[in-house]
Design a protein around this motif. Structure first.
Motif, PDB file in Angstrom:
ATOM      1  N   ALA A 117       0.823  -1.212   0.000  1.00 29.45           N
ATOM      2  CA  ALA A 117       0.000   0.000   0.000  1.00 29.45           C
ATOM      3  C   ALA A 117       0.858   1.263   0.000  1.00 29.45           C
ATOM      4  CB  ALA A 117      -0.952  -0.012   1.199  1.00 29.45           C
ATOM      5  N   ARG A 118       1.804   1.300  -0.906  1.00 28.00           N
ATOM      6  CA  ARG A 118       2.680   2.466  -0.987  1.00 28.00           C
ATOM      7  C   ARG A 118       1.919   3.699  -1.472  1.00 28.00           C
ATOM      8  NH1 ARG A 118       8.111  -0.057  -3.915  1.00 28.00           N
ATOM      9  NH2 ARG A 118       8.668  -1.522  -2.227  1.00 28.00           N
ATOM     10  N   ILE A 119       2.347   4.845  -0.991  1.00 26.82           N
ATOM     11  CA  ILE A 119       1.815   6.118  -1.463  1.00 26.82           C
ATOM     12  C   ILE A 119       2.742   6.626  -2.561  1.00 26.82           C
ATOM     13  CG2 ILE A 119       1.258   8.495  -0.844  1.00 26.82           C
ATOM     14  CD1 ILE A 119       0.693   7.488   2.000  1.00 26.82           C
ATOM     15  N   VAL A 120       2.198   6.830  -3.748  1.00 26.42           N
ATOM     16  CA  VAL A 120       2.998   7.264  -4.890  1.00 26.42           C
ATOM     17  C   VAL A 120       2.324   8.459  -5.546  1.00 26.42           C
ATOM     18  CG1 VAL A 120       3.829   4.905  -5.269  1.00 26.42           C
ATOM     19  CG2 VAL A 120       1.874   5.754  -6.569  1.00 26.42           C
ATOM     20  N   ASP A 121       3.110   9.224  -6.282  1.00 26.05           N
ATOM     21  CA  ASP A 121       2.569  10.332  -7.068  1.00 26.05           C
ATOM     22  C   ASP A 121       2.112   9.799  -8.414  1.00 26.05           C
ATOM     23  OD1 ASP A 121       3.004  12.614  -5.320  1.00 26.05           O
ATOM     24  OD2 ASP A 121       5.142  12.276  -5.644  1.00 26.05           O
ATOM     25  N   LYS A 122       0.848  10.044  -8.741  1.00 24.39           N
ATOM     26  CA  LYS A 122       0.296   9.618 -10.020  1.00 24.39           C
ATOM     27  C   LYS A 122      -0.037  10.859 -10.839  1.00 24.39           C
ATOM     28  CE  LYS A 122      -3.138   6.476 -12.053  1.00 24.39           C
ATOM     29  NZ  LYS A 122      -2.125   5.605 -12.697  1.00 24.39           N
ATOM     30  N   PRO A 123       0.663  11.078 -11.949  1.00 25.29           N
ATOM     31  CA  PRO A 123       0.442  12.289 -12.736  1.00 25.29           C
ATOM     32  C   PRO A 123      -1.024  12.470 -13.111  1.00 25.29           C
ATOM     33  CG  PRO A 123       2.391  11.129 -13.524  1.00 25.29           C
ATOM     34  CD  PRO A 123       1.738  10.234 -12.518  1.00 25.29           C
ATOM     35  N   GLY A 124      -1.510  13.685 -12.903  1.00 25.97           N
ATOM     36  CA  GLY A 124      -2.894  13.999 -13.218  1.00 25.97           C
ATOM     37  C   GLY A 124      -3.875  13.672 -12.113  1.00 25.97           C
ATOM     38  N   PHE A 125      -3.418  12.984 -11.071  1.00 25.99           N
ATOM     39  CA  PHE A 125      -4.306  12.573  -9.989  1.00 25.99           C
ATOM     40  C   PHE A 125      -3.836  13.055  -8.624  1.00 25.99           C
ATOM     41  CE2 PHE A 125      -5.160   9.618 -13.399  1.00 25.99           C
ATOM     42  CZ  PHE A 125      -6.541   9.524 -13.387  1.00 25.99           C
ATOM     43  N   GLY A 126      -2.520  13.036  -8.380  1.00 21.47           N
ATOM     44  CA  GLY A 126      -1.994  13.416  -7.081  1.00 21.47           C
ATOM     45  C   GLY A 126      -1.409  12.223  -6.367  1.00 21.47           C
ATOM     46  N   LYS A 127      -1.488  12.217  -5.045  1.00 24.83           N
ATOM     47  CA  LYS A 127      -0.958  11.099  -4.265  1.00 24.83           C
ATOM     48  C   LYS A 127      -2.021   9.997  -4.178  1.00 24.83           C
ATOM     49  CE  LYS A 127       2.447  13.562  -1.463  1.00 24.83           C
ATOM     50  NZ  LYS A 127       3.566  12.928  -2.195  1.00 24.83           N
ATOM     51  N   VAL A 128      -1.592   8.773  -4.455  1.00 23.88           N
ATOM     52  CA  VAL A 128      -2.514   7.640  -4.437  1.00 23.88           C
ATOM     53  C   VAL A 128      -1.910   6.509  -3.626  1.00 23.88           C
ATOM     54  CG1 VAL A 128      -3.357   8.294  -6.732  1.00 23.88           C
ATOM     55  CG2 VAL A 128      -1.639   6.487  -6.529  1.00 23.88           C
ATOM     56  N   ILE A 129      -2.785   5.683  -3.063  1.00 25.00           N
ATOM     57  CA  ILE A 129      -2.364   4.431  -2.447  1.00 25.00           C
ATOM     58  C   ILE A 129      -2.503   3.339  -3.496  1.00 25.00           C
ATOM     59  CG2 ILE A 129      -2.903   2.673  -0.716  1.00 25.00           C
ATOM     60  CD1 ILE A 129      -3.790   4.838   1.158  1.00 25.00           C
ATOM     61  N   VAL A 130      -1.424   2.601  -3.727  1.00 25.11           N
ATOM     62  CA  VAL A 130      -1.432   1.498  -4.689  1.00 25.11           C
ATOM     63  C   VAL A 130      -1.462   0.189  -3.916  1.00 25.11           C
ATOM     64  CG1 VAL A 130      -0.203   0.339  -6.564  1.00 25.11           C
ATOM     65  CG2 VAL A 130      -0.202   2.837  -6.424  1.00 25.11           C
ATOM     66  N   GLY A 131      -2.441  -0.646  -4.187  1.00 25.33           N
ATOM     67  CA  GLY A 131      -2.508  -1.928  -3.495  1.00 25.33           C
ATOM     68  C   GLY A 131      -3.771  -2.675  -3.851  1.00 25.33           C
ATOM     69  N   ARG A 132      -3.742  -3.993  -3.658  1.00 24.54           N
ATOM     70  CA  ARG A 132      -4.926  -4.808  -3.924  1.00 24.54           C
ATOM     71  C   ARG A 132      -6.034  -4.466  -2.922  1.00 24.54           C
ATOM     72  NH1 ARG A 132      -6.384  -5.542  -7.756  1.00 24.54           N
ATOM     73  NH2 ARG A 132      -5.556  -7.410  -8.742  1.00 24.54           N
ATOM     74  N   GLY A 133      -7.170  -4.081  -3.463  1.00 29.67           N
ATOM     75  CA  GLY A 133      -8.283  -3.656  -2.631  1.00 29.67           C
ATOM     76  C   GLY A 133      -8.338  -2.164  -2.399  1.00 29.67           C
ATOM     77  N   ALA A 134      -7.409  -1.401  -2.997  1.00 30.99           N
ATOM     78  CA  ALA A 134      -7.349   0.039  -2.730  1.00 30.99           C
ATOM     79  C   ALA A 134      -8.651   0.745  -3.064  1.00 30.99           C
ATOM     80  CB  ALA A 134      -6.191   0.660  -3.507  1.00 30.99           C
ATOM     81  N   VAL A 135      -9.236   0.436  -4.222  1.00 30.74           N
ATOM     82  CA  VAL A 135     -10.510   1.057  -4.581  1.00 30.74           C
ATOM     83  C   VAL A 135     -11.658   0.065  -4.500  1.00 30.74           C
ATOM     84  CG1 VAL A 135     -10.365   0.661  -7.090  1.00 30.74           C
ATOM     85  CG2 VAL A 135     -11.632   2.637  -6.207  1.00 30.74           C
ATOM     86  N   ASN A 136     -11.354  -1.210  -4.507  1.00 35.09           N
ATOM     87  CA  ASN A 136     -12.386  -2.256  -4.510  1.00 35.09           C
ATOM     88  C   ASN A 136     -12.159  -3.225  -3.351  1.00 35.09           C
ATOM     89  OD1 ASN A 136     -14.485  -3.943  -5.402  1.00 35.09           O
ATOM     90  ND2 ASN A 136     -13.133  -5.090  -6.729  1.00 35.09           N
ATOM     91  N   GLN A 137     -12.609  -2.876  -2.136  1.00 38.65           N
ATOM     92  CA  GLN A 137     -13.404  -1.732  -1.773  1.00 38.65           C
ATOM     93  C   GLN A 137     -12.829  -1.031  -0.533  1.00 38.65           C
ATOM     94  OE1 GLN A 137     -16.047  -1.110  -4.384  1.00 38.65           O
ATOM     95  NE2 GLN A 137     -16.759  -0.276  -2.478  1.00 38.65           N
ATOM     96  N   LYS A 138     -11.589  -1.322  -0.180  1.00 31.58           N
ATOM     97  CA  LYS A 138     -11.104  -0.907   1.132  1.00 31.58           C
ATOM     98  C   LYS A 138     -10.921   0.598   1.259  1.00 31.58           C
ATOM     99  CE  LYS A 138      -9.123  -5.415   2.243  1.00 31.58           C
ATOM    100  NZ  LYS A 138      -7.903  -6.227   2.504  1.00 31.58           N
ATOM    101  N   GLY A 139     -10.485   1.265   0.175  1.00 36.09           N
ATOM    102  CA  GLY A 139     -10.323   2.707   0.238  1.00 36.09           C
ATOM    103  C   GLY A 139     -11.633   3.428   0.497  1.00 36.09           C
ATOM    104  N   PRO A 140     -12.656   3.225  -0.345  1.00 33.05           N
ATOM    105  CA  PRO A 140     -13.946   3.874  -0.083  1.00 33.05           C
ATOM    106  C   PRO A 140     -14.576   3.462   1.247  1.00 33.05           C
ATOM    107  CG  PRO A 140     -13.814   3.145  -2.366  1.00 33.05           C
ATOM    108  CD  PRO A 140     -12.618   2.575  -1.659  1.00 33.05           C
ATOM    109  N   GLN A 141     -14.466   2.190   1.613  1.00 39.12           N
ATOM    110  CA  GLN A 141     -15.043   1.745   2.881  1.00 39.12           C
ATOM    111  C   GLN A 141     -14.328   2.394   4.066  1.00 39.12           C
ATOM    112  OE1 GLN A 141     -16.583  -2.633   1.246  1.00 39.12           O
ATOM    113  NE2 GLN A 141     -14.782  -2.524   2.543  1.00 39.12           N
ATOM    114  N   ALA A 142     -13.010   2.465   3.989  1.00 34.98           N
ATOM    115  CA  ALA A 142     -12.264   3.116   5.058  1.00 34.98           C
ATOM    116  C   ALA A 142     -12.583   4.607   5.119  1.00 34.98           C
ATOM    117  CB  ALA A 142     -10.760   2.902   4.861  1.00 34.98           C
ATOM    118  N   SER A 143     -12.906   5.211   3.979  1.00 37.56           N
ATOM    119  CA  SER A 143     -13.319   6.619   3.974  1.00 37.56           C
ATOM    120  C   SER A 143     -14.641   6.785   4.713  1.00 37.56           C
ATOM    121  CB  SER A 143     -13.456   7.123   2.533  1.00 37.56           C
ATOM    122  OG  SER A 143     -12.207   7.097   1.873  1.00 37.56           O
TER     123      SER A 143
END
Length: 510
Positions: A137-163
């Motif tokens: 779950a590294r935090i990286v700079d993604k051009p056009g988006f900003g800082k993102v967490i990269v990892g399995r489950g980041a958007v499906n669904q742990k990121g939104p659920q943790a939000s």
């Protein structure tokens, strides 16, 4: 616009209301008490940013993978701990015939109840395909988006659920109470078709709690990078996942195990047997199901659904859709609106993967004794999972493929939610207040087990909600934006505040 507190000046009073989202400066005069609460909660969410990020990272580090039966008990225990930490009471791990679920309530004495659906399982992954390790779950700079967490489950669904959990932490830290009571229902088998989720939902105490609710939401982070837009879906397609298996053992022809390929001159091939069976399921171009009777229960798009799709075609960008998918053309070179109609209205029979014999480097010159096709179906109203599978079985049998096995692993029926339900009206009102262009859309082309909520005995409206952005679900380099450099898209704190806003809208909706 970054959501990190280190890059934002914390404000108080009426000015803080402008931090909630674009276009909110004029709203304070209309609802001063609510906006004062929101400003205080926003300040708490900013202060809790680091803890919120760590919550996502720690959760990603524990991959519960139902397809591999990996860490399912640990995943449920961890989910239960997250729920308790966020303020849910009566939290319990619920046993099923498969992976356990989790249930809890947050009763603050409010007038209305809202149900939240979580899943704690994730898809499989191959670390070799990732730019950074999928569990770090590294935090990286993604051009056009900003800082993102990269990892399995980041958007499906742990990121939104943790939000969403972060919203509850922020409300408590601000000395406030949620404006609605909450019911939390979680499962660990969504990624294999939720075969046992109904056992959780129909448990008497869970069902009784759900019956008090206005509806069910699943947290989402799907804002469009081009305009910050979101879709409010009035349903979702159903899904069925299964394997078609051809083998020499079942067929009574061909080898029972792999043999030398020179024997093909006199021995039948289960692999070719499977290919022949597969070609009967669809039209020659592979784009339309050809199973006997497959369309007899399909409900055509209504006039209202076509109207919504026409409006969506004007608001959604075809170029963005093609870029996101990495495609240049639609089936039959359909124009944009017709492609959207087909996406919403058509059932599908898709090959996820084909496995037979040797698939490693170089050749091995074998004649495989077994061949497997991994298949998924997408179902539209008024189709059902059981009927679709039965039709495929009858279709194959009629053509002499009685020996080709169907091994169903999971699935569920499509969902529909009324446009005039309080849940949908609250979502649209919240998005409007938050300045996010919302497109009302007939049906999500993907699937989630919402049918367990929308069908009897629960019979509730259900759908997705949330600001923020992420992508790469089921793919390498899945990510979730935590600090947005795109002024159209919210980061972690903005996503967190969207859930707070929805709760207030549910509380006051007429």
């Amino acid at each position: 616009m970054s959501d990190a507190p280190s890059r934002r000046t914390l404000m108080t009073g009426a000015a803080a209301a402008t931090l909630l989202a674009p276009g909110l400066a004029g709203a304070a005069a209309k609802a001063p008490a609510r906006d004062a609460d929101m400003a205080a909660i926003r300040k708490a969410a900013e202060a809790g940013y680091d803890a919120s990020v760590k919550r996502i990272q720690d959760w990603i580090a524990l991959p519960s993978i139902a397809a591999e039966n990996r860490d399912m008990d640990k995943g449920a225990d961890y989910m239960a701990a997250l729920a308790r930490d966020a303020g849910f009471t009566g939290v319990e791990k619920i046993a099923t015939d498969g992976a356990p679920g989790v249930f809890g309530v947050l009763d603050v004495g409010a007038r209305r109840w809202l149900a939240i659906y979580f899943m704690y399982d994730v898809k499989q992954y191959d670390p070799a395909e990732w730019s950074s390790p999928p569990l770090e779950a590294r935090i990286v700079d993604k051009p056009g988006f900003g800082k993102v967490i990269v990892g399995r489950g980041a958007v499906n669904q742990k990121g939104p659920q943790a939000s969403f959990l972060a919203a509850l932490h922020a409300i408590r830290a601000a000395g406030k109470k949620p404006p609605v009571n909450l019911v939390l229902v979680c499962e660990g088998e969504e990624e294999i078709g939720s075969p046992h989720f109904r056992q959780i939902v129909t448990r008497p105490n869970v069902l009784a709690a759900l019956k008090t609710c206005e509806g069910v939401i699943i947290p989402a982070g799907w804002q469009s990078p081009s305009n910050g837009g979101v879709s409010v879906n009035l349903g979702a397609k159903g899904v069925v996942e299964f394997e078609l298996v051809a083998s020499g053992e079942k067929w009574g022809r061909g080898p029972k195990t792999d043999i030398h390929s020179s024997e093909k001159a006199r021995v039948d091939s289960p692999a070719w047997r499977l290919v022949q069976a597969l070609t009967t399921l669809v039209t020659p171009d592979g784009n339309t199901p050809a199973v006997d009777g497959y369309f007899e229960k399909v409900r055509p798009l209504t006039a209202r659904e076509k109207e919504l799709i026409a409006l969506a075609a004007q608001r959604m960008t075809e170029a963005d859709a093609k870029k996101a998918l990495g495609v240049d053309r639609w089936i039959d070179d359909l124009p944009w609106e017709k492609a959207l109609e087909r996406l919403a209205s058509q059932p599908t029979i898709n090959i996820e993967g084909l496995v037979s014999g040797y698939t490693g480097p170089g050749g091995k010159t074998v004649l495989p004794g077994r061949a497997v096709a991994k298949i998924d179906l997408r179902l539209v109203p008024n189709m059902t999972m059981d009927d679709a599978v039965a039709k495929i079985r009858a279709h194959l049998d009629k053509r002499g493929f009685n020996d080709v096995e169907i091994k169903v692993s999971g699935g569920y029926d499509p969902t529909e939610t009324p446009e005039d339900s309080r849940l949908i009206r609250a979502q649209l009102a919240s998005y409007k207040r938050l300045g996010a262009p919302a497109t009302l859309y007939p049906r999500l082309a993907g699937s989630w087990p919402g049918t367990v909520f929308t069908s009897p005995p629960v019979s509730l409206p259900a759908g997705q909600f949330g600001l923020g952005h992420g992508s790469g679900a089921h793919a390498p380099n899945e990510y979730y934006v935590i600090e947005s450099s795109n002024p159209k898209v919210q980061g972690l704190v903005g996503g967190t505040m969207s859930y707070v806003d929805l709760m207030y809208e549910i509380a006051k909706a007429k």
